[in-house]
Design a protein around this motif. Structure first.
Motif, PDB file in Angstrom:
ATOM      1  N   THR A   1       0.758  -1.266   0.003  1.00  0.00           N
ATOM      2  CA  THR A   1      -0.063   0.062   0.080  1.00  0.00           C
ATOM      3  C   THR A   1       1.054   1.242  -0.068  1.00  0.00           C
ATOM      4  OG1 THR A   1      -1.708  -1.182   1.123  1.00  0.00           O
ATOM      5  CG2 THR A   1      -1.951   1.377   1.174  1.00  0.00           C
ATOM      6  N   GLY A   2       2.004   1.246   0.628  1.00  0.00           N
ATOM      7  CA  GLY A   2       2.837   2.381   1.003  1.00  0.00           C
ATOM      8  C   GLY A   2       3.563   2.598  -0.508  1.00  0.00           C
ATOM      9  N   ILE A   3       3.899   1.674  -1.161  1.00  0.00           N
ATOM     10  CA  ILE A   3       4.424   1.888  -2.615  1.00  0.00           C
ATOM     11  C   ILE A   3       3.293   2.640  -3.341  1.00  0.00           C
ATOM     12  CG2 ILE A   3       5.150   0.588  -4.831  1.00  0.00           C
ATOM     13  CD1 ILE A   3       6.427  -1.507  -3.103  1.00  0.00           C
ATOM     14  N   LYS A   4       2.024   2.169  -3.364  1.00  0.00           N
ATOM     15  CA  LYS A   4       1.187   3.036  -4.286  1.00  0.00           C
ATOM     16  C   LYS A   4       0.992   4.220  -3.888  1.00  0.00           C
ATOM     17  CE  LYS A   4      -1.252  -1.416  -4.962  1.00  0.00           C
ATOM     18  NZ  LYS A   4      -2.704  -2.355  -4.543  1.00  0.00           N
ATOM     19  N   GLU A   5       1.022   4.333  -2.790  1.00  0.00           N
ATOM     20  CA  GLU A   5       0.743   5.849  -2.084  1.00  0.00           C
ATOM     21  C   GLU A   5       2.091   6.745  -2.331  1.00  0.00           C
ATOM     22  OE1 GLU A   5       0.309   5.171   2.245  1.00  0.00           O
ATOM     23  OE2 GLU A   5      -1.737   4.366   2.027  1.00  0.00           O
ATOM     24  N   SER A   6       3.200   6.216  -2.260  1.00  0.00           N
ATOM     25  CA  SER A   6       4.288   7.007  -2.623  1.00  0.00           C
ATOM     26  C   SER A   6       4.343   7.205  -4.115  1.00  0.00           C
ATOM     27  CB  SER A   6       5.664   6.187  -2.404  1.00  0.00           C
ATOM     28  OG  SER A   6       5.647   6.102  -0.809  1.00  0.00           O
ATOM     29  N   ILE A   7       3.742   6.489  -4.843  1.00  0.00           N
ATOM     30  CA  ILE A   7       3.937   6.833  -6.502  1.00  0.00           C
ATOM     31  C   ILE A   7       2.687   7.856  -6.552  1.00  0.00           C
ATOM     32  CG2 ILE A   7       3.090   5.635  -8.858  1.00  0.00           C
ATOM     33  CD1 ILE A   7       4.431   3.241  -7.699  1.00  0.00           C
ATOM     34  N   ILE A   8       1.700   7.832  -6.024  1.00  0.00           N
ATOM     35  CA  ILE A   8       0.495   8.582  -6.196  1.00  0.00           C
ATOM     36  C   ILE A   8       1.231  10.119  -5.676  1.00  0.00           C
ATOM     37  CG2 ILE A   8      -1.856   9.578  -5.346  1.00  0.00           C
ATOM     38  CD1 ILE A   8      -2.540   6.510  -5.420  1.00  0.00           C
ATOM     39  N   ALA A   9       1.793  10.164  -4.463  1.00  0.00           N
ATOM     40  CA  ALA A   9       2.192  11.507  -3.965  1.00  0.00           C
ATOM     41  C   ALA A   9       3.415  12.217  -4.962  1.00  0.00           C
ATOM     42  CB  ALA A   9       2.736  11.146  -2.470  1.00  0.00           C
ATOM     43  N   ALA A  10       3.921  11.277  -5.454  1.00  0.00           N
ATOM     44  CA  ALA A  10       5.369  11.772  -6.332  1.00  0.00           C
ATOM     45  C   ALA A  10       4.538  12.319  -7.728  1.00  0.00           C
ATOM     46  CB  ALA A  10       6.357  10.524  -6.723  1.00  0.00           C
ATOM     47  N   ARG A  11       3.346  11.502  -8.135  1.00  0.00           N
ATOM     48  CA  ARG A  11       3.121  11.951  -9.571  1.00  0.00           C
ATOM     49  C   ARG A  11       2.383  13.263  -9.360  1.00  0.00           C
ATOM     50  NH1 ARG A  11       2.888   8.428 -13.303  1.00  0.00           N
ATOM     51  NH2 ARG A  11       2.834   6.027 -13.071  1.00  0.00           N
ATOM     52  N   LYS A  12       2.075  13.798  -8.148  1.00  0.00           N
ATOM     53  CA  LYS A  12       1.451  15.016  -7.801  1.00  0.00           C
ATOM     54  C   LYS A  12       2.494  16.258  -8.101  1.00  0.00           C
ATOM     55  CE  LYS A  12      -2.154  13.853  -4.606  1.00  0.00           C
ATOM     56  NZ  LYS A  12      -2.603  13.753  -3.017  1.00  0.00           N
ATOM     57  N   LYS A  13       3.532  15.896  -8.233  1.00  0.00           N
ATOM     58  CA  LYS A  13       4.675  16.682  -8.687  1.00  0.00           C
ATOM     59  C   LYS A  13       4.701  16.752  -9.993  1.00  0.00           C
ATOM     60  CE  LYS A  13       7.320  16.405  -4.310  1.00  0.00           C
ATOM     61  NZ  LYS A  13       8.584  15.925  -3.592  1.00  0.00           N
ATOM     62  N   GLY A  14       4.316  15.688 -10.701  1.00  0.00           N
ATOM     63  CA  GLY A  14       4.350  15.774 -12.054  1.00  0.00           C
ATOM     64  C   GLY A  14       5.643  15.232 -12.925  1.00  0.00           C
ATOM     65  N   LYS A  15       6.677  15.732 -12.473  1.00  0.00           N
ATOM     66  CA  LYS A  15       8.074  15.699 -12.990  1.00  0.00           C
ATOM     67  C   LYS A  15       9.082  15.389 -12.144  1.00  0.00           C
ATOM     68  CE  LYS A  15       6.850  18.397 -16.827  1.00  0.00           C
ATOM     69  NZ  LYS A  15       7.335  19.356 -17.912  1.00  0.00           N
ATOM     70  N   ASP A  16      10.287  14.840 -12.418  1.00  0.00           N
ATOM     71  CA  ASP A  16      11.162  14.521 -11.498  1.00  0.00           C
ATOM     72  C   ASP A  16      12.003  15.752 -11.234  1.00  0.00           C
ATOM     73  OD1 ASP A  16      13.056  14.523 -13.476  1.00  0.00           O
ATOM     74  OD2 ASP A  16      13.352  12.355 -13.696  1.00  0.00           O
ATOM     75  N   TYR A  17      13.049  15.659 -10.529  1.00  0.00           N
ATOM     76  CA  TYR A  17      14.096  16.862 -10.333  1.00  0.00           C
ATOM     77  C   TYR A  17      14.697  17.298 -11.313  1.00  0.00           C
ATOM     78  CZ  TYR A  17      18.575  14.344 -10.084  1.00  0.00           C
ATOM     79  OH  TYR A  17      19.661  13.677 -10.299  1.00  0.00           O
ATOM     80  N   LEU A  18      14.894  16.530 -12.518  1.00  0.00           N
ATOM     81  CA  LEU A  18      15.577  17.079 -13.710  1.00  0.00           C
ATOM     82  C   LEU A  18      14.410  17.514 -14.655  1.00  0.00           C
ATOM     83  CD1 LEU A  18      18.113  14.154 -14.350  1.00  0.00           C
ATOM     84  CD2 LEU A  18      18.577  16.267 -13.436  1.00  0.00           C
ATOM     85  N   GLY A  19      13.234  17.433 -14.069  1.00  0.00           N
ATOM     86  CA  GLY A  19      12.390  17.969 -15.085  1.00  0.00           C
ATOM     87  C   GLY A  19      11.696  16.900 -16.192  1.00  0.00           C
ATOM     88  N   GLN A  20      12.041  15.697 -15.696  1.00  0.00           N
ATOM     89  CA  GLN A  20      11.545  14.659 -16.570  1.00  0.00           C
ATOM     90  C   GLN A  20      10.199  14.310 -16.139  1.00  0.00           C
ATOM     91  OE1 GLN A  20      13.417  13.688 -19.702  1.00  0.00           O
ATOM     92  NE2 GLN A  20      14.652  15.347 -19.135  1.00  0.00           N
ATOM     93  N   LYS A  21       9.521  13.763 -17.293  1.00  0.00           N
ATOM     94  CA  LYS A  21       7.955  13.280 -16.848  1.00  0.00           C
ATOM     95  C   LYS A  21       8.281  11.904 -16.076  1.00  0.00           C
ATOM     96  CE  LYS A  21       3.609  11.929 -18.615  1.00  0.00           C
ATOM     97  NZ  LYS A  21       2.869  11.494 -19.969  1.00  0.00           N
TER      98      LYS A  21
END
Length: 142
Positions: free
Chosen positions: A78-98
Motif C-alpha cells: 500500500t505504501g508503494i502505491k501511496e508514494s507513487i501517487i504522491a510523487a505523481r502530484k509533482k508531475g516531474k522528477d527533479y530533472l524536469g523529466q516526466k
C-alpha cells in the motif's frame, strides 16, 4: 537502458536512529519510509520496493510478532502505491523529466536466518580483511 532503483531503507532508518526491534510495526516508521520512497521516485527511480528486508517469519517469530507478517507486507505494498501517487502530484522528477507511466516494484526479502546489522557486518568485514588481506600480493589487494 539504465534503470535507477530505490533501496537502503534500513540504512536510512538506522542513520536516523529509528531502527529497532519494533521498527517493522511502528506507524511513524511508515511515514519515514514513504517519504524516502517518494524522494527516490522524485530522483528518478523507476524501480520501487518494500521495506521488508528484515520481515522474515524467523526474525518476527523471535520478536514475538510473527502474526504481523502479512500486515507488514500489505502495509508496504500500500505504501508503494501511496508514494507513487504522491510523487505523481509533482508531475516531474527533479530533472524536469516526466515520471514514468509504470513503475517496477519488488519485495525486499532478507536472509531467512540471522541478519547482521550494518556495524556488525562492517566489523566482520574488517576482521576478515585484516586476516586475509596480508596473504594477497600487492597487486591483488585493491
Amino acid at each position: 537502458e539504465f534503470v535507477l532503483k530505490d533501496g537502503g531503507y534500513g540504512t536510512f532508518l538506522e542513520y536516523m536512529h529509528l531502527l529497532g526491534t519494533d521498527h517493522l510495526t511502528r506507524e511513524d516508521i511508515h511515514d519515514h519510509v514513504s517519504s524516502l520512497r517518494e524522494r527516490y521516485i522524485y530522483s528518478g527511480a523507476k524501480v520501487v520496493g518494500t521495506h521488508t528486508f528484515g520481515a522474515t517469519l524467523e526474525k518476527l517469530s523471535k520478536l514475538g510478532i510473527a502474526e504481523n507478517l502479512d500486515k507488514i507486507n500489505q502495509t508496504e505494498i500500500t505504501g508503494i502505491k501511496e508514494s507513487i501517487i504522491a510523487a505523481r502530484k509533482k508531475g516531474k522528477d527533479y530533472l524536469g523529466q516526466k515520471l514514468p507511466e509504470k513503475f517496477l516494484t519488488y519485495a525486499s526479502v532478507g536472509p531467512q536466518g540471522e541478519c547482521y546489522r550494518g556495524f556488525q557486518l562492517f566489523q566482520n568485514f574488517k576482521q576478515a580483511k585484516e586476516k586475509h588481506l596480508p596473504r594477497l600480493g600487492p597487486n591483488q589487494a585493491g
